[in-house]
Design an enzyme around this catalytic site. Structure first.
Site, PDB file in Angstrom:
ATOM      1  N   ARG A 130       3.823 -10.488  41.945  1.00 33.38           N
ATOM      2  CA  ARG A 130       2.949 -10.597  43.110  1.00 33.38           C
ATOM      3  C   ARG A 130       3.156  -9.443  44.088  1.00 33.38           C
ATOM      4  O   ARG A 130       4.261  -9.246  44.591  1.00 33.38           O
ATOM      5  CB  ARG A 130       3.185 -11.945  43.820  1.00 33.38           C
ATOM      6  CG  ARG A 130       2.964 -13.126  42.881  1.00 33.38           C
ATOM      7  CD  ARG A 130       2.973 -14.470  43.587  1.00 33.38           C
ATOM      8  NE  ARG A 130       2.877 -15.549  42.615  1.00 33.38           N
ATOM      9  CZ  ARG A 130       1.735 -16.028  42.096  1.00 33.38           C
ATOM     10  NH1 ARG A 130       0.583 -15.534  42.494  1.00 33.38           N
ATOM     11  NH2 ARG A 130       1.758 -17.002  41.212  1.00 33.38           N
ATOM     12  N   CYS A 134       1.781 -24.569  46.227  1.00 31.23           N
ATOM     13  CA  CYS A 134       3.133 -24.012  46.302  1.00 31.23           C
ATOM     14  C   CYS A 134       3.680 -24.282  47.702  1.00 31.23           C
ATOM     15  O   CYS A 134       2.921 -24.360  48.662  1.00 31.23           O
ATOM     16  CB  CYS A 134       3.058 -22.504  46.042  1.00 31.23           C
ATOM     17  SG  CYS A 134       4.612 -21.607  46.283  1.00 31.23           S
TER      18      CYS A 134
END
Length: 327
Positions: A261, A129
């Site tokens: 998250r 990412c």
């Protein structure tokens, strides 16, 4: 529960304002319908280029205009980054995120180096990412071709509150970058920060923006502000765990398949408080001693927490985003 992209603000407000135990129960129920509740993905976030950013994000110690303890460093060498990715993988991380304090990506040698980093981390079998600021569609395609799995670009707060926090780019700039990422078929990671002086309605508005995108973000980070001396928000009070739980449970209910998250601010939370967040629907954390430039719980403490709560690290490349990535 069907996946919806037509949530109204009133519906989200009603969910957000439910009695807290009822909200946690519903978040937990939806979580179990769509995810394995004992699995939590462990991610590592590395600052590959630190400080000196021209933007004025009021929470950020990397802005050049604020006097903080952050030491400016240029883009790290590719080999060093790949070595850190390998160490993260060995300590249990299945996702490696690289952050650069840029306003936007520029087509230059630094971007070429980032592309090489992406290729290298991807070759290790980790989800890779990046969070590099604003991105054009062509740049997104280059990153996708290099093996980028996800791109993080947070909304930070509601559109209405946004100008109180950032003036150097617009809310539409953020939405355009997310659209460019989506068009390149890269998984979208987008959430926000609470504790910026926003109202509950601002939090609800931000969740509404995320939940009514043409596709929900595959990853929704919920951050609690870590106030940093030298930034305009240095005096902000600590975010209550109940506020974090409300955000996480509401995000889980309206975006059932997203990775929610539990991000910045964990260092100020007890294991019991984090357990409530996992129960409410969080299924990912960032590991490592730092989150870009702010402190984070130590890896050993997280391993002990996983043991206590009987959690297991989620494998990389699982879920709907992975199916698209592998296609």
């Amino acid at each position: 529960m069907t996946i919806r992209n037509d949530w109204t603000k009133e519906e989200i407000k009603e969910i957000y304002n439910r009695p807290i135990l009822e909200l946690i129960y519903e978040g937990a129920t939806v979580h179990r319908e769509h995810n394995e509740p004992s699995e939590v993905q462990v991610c590592t976030l590395l600052s590959i280029k630190t400080g000196g950013c021209p933007e004025d994000c009021a929470y950020c110690p990397q802005a050049a205009r604020y006097h903080t303890d952050v030491k400016v460093h240029k883009l790290l060498d590719v080999d060093l980054v790949l070595d850190k990715a390998k160490k993260a993988q060995e300590s249990g991380s299945t996702r490696f995120c690289m952050g650069a304090a840029w306003r936007e990506v520029r087509d230059n040698k630094d971007f070429d180096k980032v592309v090489d980093m992406v290729k290298g981390v991807n070759a290790m079998g980790m989800e890779v990412c990046c969070t590099l600021g604003m991105l054009t569609e062509d740049q997104a395609k280059k990153l996708k071709d290099a093996g980028l799995y996800a791109y993080n670009h947070n909304l930070d707060t509601s559109e209405e509150h946004y100008d109180e926090i950032i003036t150097t780019r617009t809310y539409d700039d953020r939405l355009d970058t997310i659209e460019n990422v989506r068009s390149a078929d890269i998984s979208v990671c987008s959430g926000g920060i609470i504790g910026l002086g926003e109202t509950n309605d601002d939090r609800i508005d931000m969740l509404h923006t995320l939940a009514t995108m043409r596709e929900h973000p595959e990853s929704v980070p919920v951050n609690a502000l870590v106030p940093v001396p030298g930034t305009p928000l240095e005096e902000q009070p600590k975010v209550s765990v109940w506020d974090m739980v409300r955000m996480i449970a509401t995000a889980r209910i309206i975006m059932p398949k997203a990775m929610v998250r539990l991000s910045a601010g964990r260092v100020r939370m007890s294991v019991e408080e984090q357990a409530l967040c996992f129960l409410a629907g969080a299924n990912s954390i960032f590991a490592g001693d730092e989150l870009l430039t702010t402190p984070n719980p130590e890896v050993d403490a997280d391993k002990e927490m996983f043991q206590t709560l009987n959690l297991k690290p989620r494998e990389s490349f699982k879920g709907a985003a992975a199916e698209k990535y592998m296609a």
